[in-house]
Design a protein around this motif. Structure first.
Motif: not given
Length: 458
Positions: A26-35
């Protein structure tokens, strides 16, 4: 003994939030795959960078309490100045809030349209500040430095013959300075030898070109010289570091690396006229020359950090910890840049994800997969960070290597954290074919890796 023993004991701890795969997805998708866009509290082990992430010592914290917050001529400034002058021998020492501020001042004064700045490899903010001035950044690292498997001991060296050719091609008047990055971050954290620095200095001074160091990791470079360069094993890291600075006409330093602090930088120069102009710009954009945008407590912490970083026991622990991670990954068949460097292990993402072409960003795909699988945050150093466009053809130019950097913060993680990282990479390798490439859906014109948005490719 084979066991790595940290030359310190832990006085204070910070809790880690142990997330689930579902939470990380969920966090990864919310961040648009930018860590860079993922909240730090959602990261279990943060290897994004070693910049500003160090744990400070009791003596550094004590120094912060003693900090003199006077605007001009504070006691903390004189302490900081004395430590840096003893360490580097430079005549002019300008404090800044971090390394990129030092770069901005330097290249605003020396760059400009038509100018060319050669280096082994410019890192991201260095290149961006050069190009922002209108100048062109040129990488001249030796050929071995672009081969992940090559175990040359000094893969950060500048190719002296290429430097001579560049000077002959465009003329020395277009080259306001040459920069050597020690260690060479973009090329796998690889060191530069004293022999190479001497050779580069000879070429530069013969043509009237100042030599500057990007000295963010000068202590680690000195320690690797001590370990790898013939005739240097009997010398102290401090003596080697001083010789590195003695060979240079100036330096930029992010103290957030080998200064062992969370904020701070330095601009060093020998040239009186250039220093006078830099002082004016420092006052305009950072602060008065005796604080440079920093609090007195920050100057105290930096002063102590620049002393502690050259402790021989610390440096042995630091390099051995990085090598430990690299050796265990190699033993498991994980391709990395060899040999291990000073501050990080660089995974060869192109070899790890052979099914993902550079245009689909194998490094970025791998950092996303590692975070999703184990909550570990690394950073891509490849076609996202260092893409460029050929001015003649308009085609995208991919860098020579597609890497994922696992940067170890100083004095932060224990050996069990590193063992967890190794275990995660081994498990990920078993399912590497399921890692999906990415495409960019939104991107700024410069330093795009910080804020670009991605989507996975089906």
């Amino acid at each position: 003994m084979k066991t790595i023993i940290e030359p310190f004991k832990i006085k204070m701890v910070e809790p880690l939030k142990l997330t689930t795969v579902e939470q990380r997805e969920q966090a990864l998708r919310k961040a648009h795959f930018n860590l860079f866009q993922i909240p730090a509290e959602d990261v279990i082990i943060d290897l994004l960078t070693d910049s500003g992430t160090s744990a400070m010592s009791a003596d550094q914290w004590a120094g912060m309490i003693r900090g003199d917050e006077s605007y001009a001529g504070a006691r903390s400034w004189f302490h900081f100045e004395n430590v840096l002058r003893d360490l580097t021998g430079m005549a002019h020492i300008l404090p800044t809030h971090q390394g990129r501020a030092s770069e901005r001042i330097l290249f605003e004064l020396t760059g400009g349209p038509g100018k060319v700045i050669p280096s082994n490899n410019h890192f991201d903010t260095t290149r961006a500040n050069i190009e922002h001035s209108g100048a062109r950044a040129v990488d001249l690292v030796i050929a071995e430095g672009t081969d992940p498997r090559n175990r040359h001991p000094f893969k950060g060296n500048i190719d002296v013959a290429k430097l001579e050719s560049l000077i002959e091609e465009i003329g020395s008047e277009r080259i306001p300075l040459c920069m050597a990055t020690v260690t060479n971050n973009s090329g796998g954290g690889q060191p530069v030898s004293l022999a190479n620095l001497r050779a580069v200095r000879e070429v530069c001074h013969r043509h009237g070109i100042p030599l500057f160091l990007d000295a963010c990791r000068f202590a680690e470079n000195a320690a690797l010289i001590q370990q790898r360069e013939p005739g240097q094993s009997g010398r102290s890291a401090r003596a080697i570091a001083r010789e590195m600075f003695d060979l240079a006409d100036g330096a930029t330093i992010s103290a957030k690396k080998d200064g062992l602090v969370n904020i701070g930088g330095v601009l060093l120069m020998r040239n009186d006229a250039l220093a006078l102009r830099a002082n004016d710009l420092l006052i305009l954009t950072e602060g008065f020359v005796t604080y440079g945008g920093l609090a007195g407590r920050d100057l105290e912490a930096m002063a102590q950090g620049f002393v502690e970083v050259l402790d021989e026991d610390y440096l042995q622990y630091r390099l051995r910890s990085v090598a430990y991670l690299g050796e265990h990954l190699l033993a498991a068949g994980i391709p990395i840049v060899e040999p291990p460097g000073g501050h990080a292990i660089y995974i060869d993402a192109a070899s790890f994800c052979t099914h993902i072409p550079p245009r689909h960003f194998p490094g970025q795909a791998l950092v996303c997969a590692l975070y999703r699988h184990a909550g570990i945050r690394g950073v891509e150093i490849g076609s996202v960070m260092f893409h460029s466009v050929d001015p003649d053809t308009g085609e995208t130019v991919h860098p020579p290597m597609e890497l994922v950097r696992l940067a170890l913060p100083r004095r932060v993680y224990t050996q069990s954290h590193i063992d967890y990282t190794v275990e995660a990479m081994i498990e990920l390798a078993a399912q590497r074919d399921s890692i999906r490439g990415l495409r960019i859906v939104e991107s700024p014109p410069t330093l795009r890796h910080f804020t670009a948005k991605f989507t996975e490719i089906d």
